[in-house]
Scaffold this active site. Structure first.
Site, short mmCIF file in Angstrom:
data_model
loop_
_atom_site.label_atom_id
_atom_site.label_comp_id
_atom_site.label_asym_id
_atom_site.label_seq_id
_atom_site.Cartn_x
_atom_site.Cartn_y
_atom_site.Cartn_z
N GLY A 73 15.95 38.46 -41.99
CA GLY A 73 16.84 38.60 -42.41
C GLY A 73 17.54 37.76 -42.90
O GLY A 73 17.16 36.37 -42.72
N GLU A 103 13.14 29.02 -38.17
CA GLU A 103 12.91 29.93 -39.42
C GLU A 103 12.45 29.37 -40.65
O GLU A 103 11.62 29.72 -41.63
CB GLU A 103 14.28 30.72 -39.64
CG GLU A 103 14.35 31.79 -38.28
CD GLU A 103 15.70 32.65 -38.24
OE1 GLU A 103 15.88 33.19 -37.78
OE2 GLU A 103 16.56 31.87 -39.14
#
Length: 176
Positions: free
Chosen positions: A37, A58
């Protein structure tokens, strides 16, 4: 090797809870797809990530992946990045030095109190930063001594955005 690469301790705990084998990024030559997300995403599929404090891992996983798929709801789809404070991960000993540099760049850094990243660092959440040139700013921030990584995903923008809207799901690709 079949399994998933985790980007945080919390994600690792969820993988274990649901019986999904965890694979270390060091044990694979690359990843076909990375799904995650965003805290904000613009029309170029550039993002601010790091609300959960895992943006360093990430970004590493995104860079190792052939395709990055972002999933978000329409409240996170913005015309211009910057309403969400930009997370900047810093070496604890350099926090004040980095904060002064962020002030010089026009930002308003605030220490994320009581939070330590999985890598043992601190996060400065920076409000009021001019994010009109995300690629340039991403590089400029990472050149500040003491900055480990920042939450701008301009170089590692998503390839595809799956956007949940009130009327259904929209799939967005840059240039298509």
């Amino acid at each position: 090797i079949k399994g998933a690469v985790s980007t945080s301790v919390k994600s690792s705990e969820l993988l274990a809870k649901y019986g999904i084998p965890e694979v270390s990024l060091s044990d694979v030559s690359g990843l076909a797809v990375y799904v995650d997300g965003a805290d904000e995403v613009n029309r170029m599929l550039q993002m601010i990530k790091g609300g959960g404090g895992a943006h360093l891992n990430e970004k590493i996983v995104a860079s190792a992946s052939d395709k990055f798929v972002c999933i978000a709801d329409e409240s996170k789809y913005v015309s211009r990045l910057g309403k969400f404070p930009l997370p900047v991960e810093v070496i604890p000993a350099a926090r004040s030095l980095v904060a002064r540099q962020l002030l010089k760049l026009g930002g308003e850094p605030q220490l994320r109190v009581g939070f330590i990243t999985d890598s043992g660092n601190e996060i400065l959440d920076v409000a009021d930063m001019d994010l009109s040139r995300p690629l340039t700013l991403e590089d400029e921030l990472n050149k500040i001594t003491g900055v480990v990584e920042n939450g701008l995903f301009a170089r590692e923008a998503a390839d595809v955005l799956i956007l949940a809207r009130a009327g259904g799901v929209e799939v967005i690709k840059v240039g298509g």
